[in-house]
Design an enzyme around this catalytic site. Structure first.
Site, PDB file in Angstrom:
ATOM      1  N   VAL A  44      59.257  97.905  69.046  1.00  0.00           N
ATOM      2  CA  VAL A  44      60.627  97.657  69.160  1.00  0.00           C
ATOM      3  C   VAL A  44      61.472  98.677  69.036  1.00  0.00           C
ATOM      4  O   VAL A  44      62.473  99.094  69.768  1.00  0.00           O
ATOM      5  CB  VAL A  44      61.135  96.495  68.101  1.00  0.00           C
ATOM      6  CG1 VAL A  44      62.480  96.296  68.295  1.00  0.00           C
ATOM      7  CG2 VAL A  44      60.359  95.003  68.543  1.00  0.00           C
ATOM      8  N   ASP A  45      61.242  99.659  68.025  1.00  0.00           N
ATOM      9  CA  ASP A  45      62.035 100.822  67.743  1.00  0.00           C
ATOM     10  C   ASP A  45      61.856 101.879  68.911  1.00  0.00           C
ATOM     11  O   ASP A  45      63.077 102.439  69.460  1.00  0.00           O
ATOM     12  CB  ASP A  45      61.572 101.545  66.522  1.00  0.00           C
ATOM     13  CG  ASP A  45      62.533 101.091  65.244  1.00  0.00           C
ATOM     14  OD1 ASP A  45      63.573 100.611  65.535  1.00  0.00           O
ATOM     15  OD2 ASP A  45      61.911 101.139  64.328  1.00  0.00           O
ATOM     16  N   GLN A  46      60.789 102.082  69.367  1.00  0.00           N
ATOM     17  CA  GLN A  46      60.378 103.173  70.549  1.00  0.00           C
ATOM     18  C   GLN A  46      61.019 102.522  71.671  1.00  0.00           C
ATOM     19  O   GLN A  46      61.704 103.318  72.364  1.00  0.00           O
ATOM     20  CB  GLN A  46      58.990 103.334  70.608  1.00  0.00           C
ATOM     21  CG  GLN A  46      58.528 104.108  69.468  1.00  0.00           C
ATOM     22  CD  GLN A  46      56.975 104.442  69.591  1.00  0.00           C
ATOM     23  OE1 GLN A  46      56.105 103.740  69.064  1.00  0.00           O
ATOM     24  NE2 GLN A  46      56.777 105.522  70.216  1.00  0.00           N
TER      25      GLN A  46
END
Length: 423
Positions: free
Chosen positions: A181-183
């Site tokens: 999700v962050d990436q």
């Protein structure tokens, strides 16, 4: 129609696609720093602003590559100048305003309302810096029932439904093994910035890019979201198998697992021939993909024995020769040392730096990996002087603890600086 400019000779190295773009990176942890690093790899001049306590990922280890620098931090913050400014202090907020005057893109992931509290609310930024592109990354957004609530990657994997579809059918929900999700939020922020830059050529105006981890998590739910929205069925966990394609799963070969992805009936017929099971394609339970999906357990049982006695390399070679996508299930070491990954230039090395290349490949203006990771405050004096602060003002800010300076880290040996399209 205007005449296009004459391209440089093939032997002349081109500047990055974002050469001349100035980026102020106020973000921490992963999504924002990754976005800013993508910008830096493609030529942008990125200035990372850290608080006196530093980006918390400097301590996210082991392993550490320096006493105060983790491998986690180093592989998200290369090619950025580094300054330390206490933005909670009035003087620090004034310095931020000075820096913004010469900035094209601002990337930040503060809690909702932080910039407004510091005198840099959205409307104030638009008034003072109309051409500024402001990329804001938050967990849940700034308004609504959960507006302003903090959230790390795994929290949004949980809330956004990703964990519910990850794991074995009879096991608990599992976090995806990478901070996906962050990436992906970082990549979407990078994309939003490029869209806003393109539009600015027409209007001359910047705009707010509003990225949230929640939006990213929900966007990654396909095909489960499509299925639920079509007929209301709540998806279940299927391990490595696909919920609507079969066989599309990992099987145990003699020397480890191999993934076989059959996308159509022709490929299934070819698979049964390679495995020595030609009659399987005529079995009424397996003739079409919907048939195979309805009888996945029986299909898996029929295939497992035929796969078990074969080597991963031999089986994948025979399958791919017949047009059937297949690959050994690599661990991280096997993946990063594999022939194709090395051929694509995805691992870069220079001096003591080892990291991954930019995944965005351009033919004429390729990304260039500049491996140096600056120490906290290594560029404070240079950046503030370039922004117009005099030596006396900088010395005063240092004495008051508003900014911090540090000796630059020694430069590493030059890296080969491949881009992902070099082969």
């Amino acid at each position: 129609m205007p005449t296009p400019p004459t391209p440089p000779p093939a032997s002349t190295p081109s500047a990055g696609a974002l050469d001349g773009l100035r980026v102020l990176d106020l973000s921490r942890v992963l999504a924002g720093p990754y976005c800013a690093q993508l910008l830096a790899d493609h030529g942008a001049d990125v200035i990372k602003v850290e608080p006196p306590a530093g980006d918390e990922t400097r301590g996210w280890g082991p392993p550490f590559v320096a006493p105060d620098t983790s491998a986690y931090y180093r592989n998200l913050n290369r090619a950025k100048k580094n300054i330390v400014v206490d933005l909670s202090a009035p003087e620090g907020r004034d310095i931020l305003g000075t820096l913004l005057a010469g900035t094209d893109v601002l990337v930040e992931n503060f809690k909702a309302g932080t910039l407004a509290k510091w005198g840099h609310a959205d409307e104030e930024l638009r008034r003072r810096f109309p051409a500024l592109i402001h990329c804001r990354i938050t967990g849940f957004g700034t308004d609504g029932p959960l507006g302003g609530q903090p959230g790390y990657d795994a929290v949004l994997q949980a809330y956004g439904g990703l964990m519910s579809v990850n794991g074995e059918q009879d096991g608990p929900p599992l976090r995806v093994g990478v901070p996906v999700v962050d990436q992906v939020t970082g990549i979407l922020a990078f994309s939003g910035i490029l869209l806003a830059l393109h539009e600015r050529h027409r209007s001359g105006l910047g705009q707010l890019i509003d990225c949230t981890l929640l939006d990213t998590a929900v966007s990654l739910l396909h095909p489960h979201s499509a299925s639920y929205l079509a007929d209301g069925t709540v998806p279940r966990r299927t391990g490595s198998a696909h919920p609507s394609i079969a066989p599309y799963d990992a099987f145990g070969a003699a020397d480890g697992p191999v993934f076989i992805a059959v996308g159509n009936d022709r490929q299934f017929g070819a698979l049964t021939e390679v495995l020595g099971l030609p009659g399987l394609a005529d079995d009424p339970r397996f003739r079409t993909n919907p048939d195979r999906v309805r009888h996945q357990a029986e299909l898996r049982a029929a295939l497992e024995g035929a796969v078990a006695g074969r080597s991963r390399a031999g089986l994948t070679a025979r399958l791919t020769a017949r047009g059937i996508p297949a690959a050994p299930v690599h661990d991280v070491a096997e993946a990063l040392t594999s022939a194709q990954v090395r051929h694509r230039g995805l691992v870069v090395e220079g001096g003591d730096y080892r990291g991954l290349a930019s995944p965005v490949s351009l033919s004429r203006t390729p990304a260039r990996v500049r491996p140096e990771v600056r120490g906290a405050g290594a560029d404070t004096r240079e950046v503030l002087a370039a922004a117009g602060l005099g030596e006396e003002a900088i010395d005063g800010a240092v004495e008051r603890g508003t900014v911090r300076v540090a000796a630059p880290a020694p430069a590493p040996a030059p890296a080969p600086a491949p881009s992902c399209d070099e082969a």
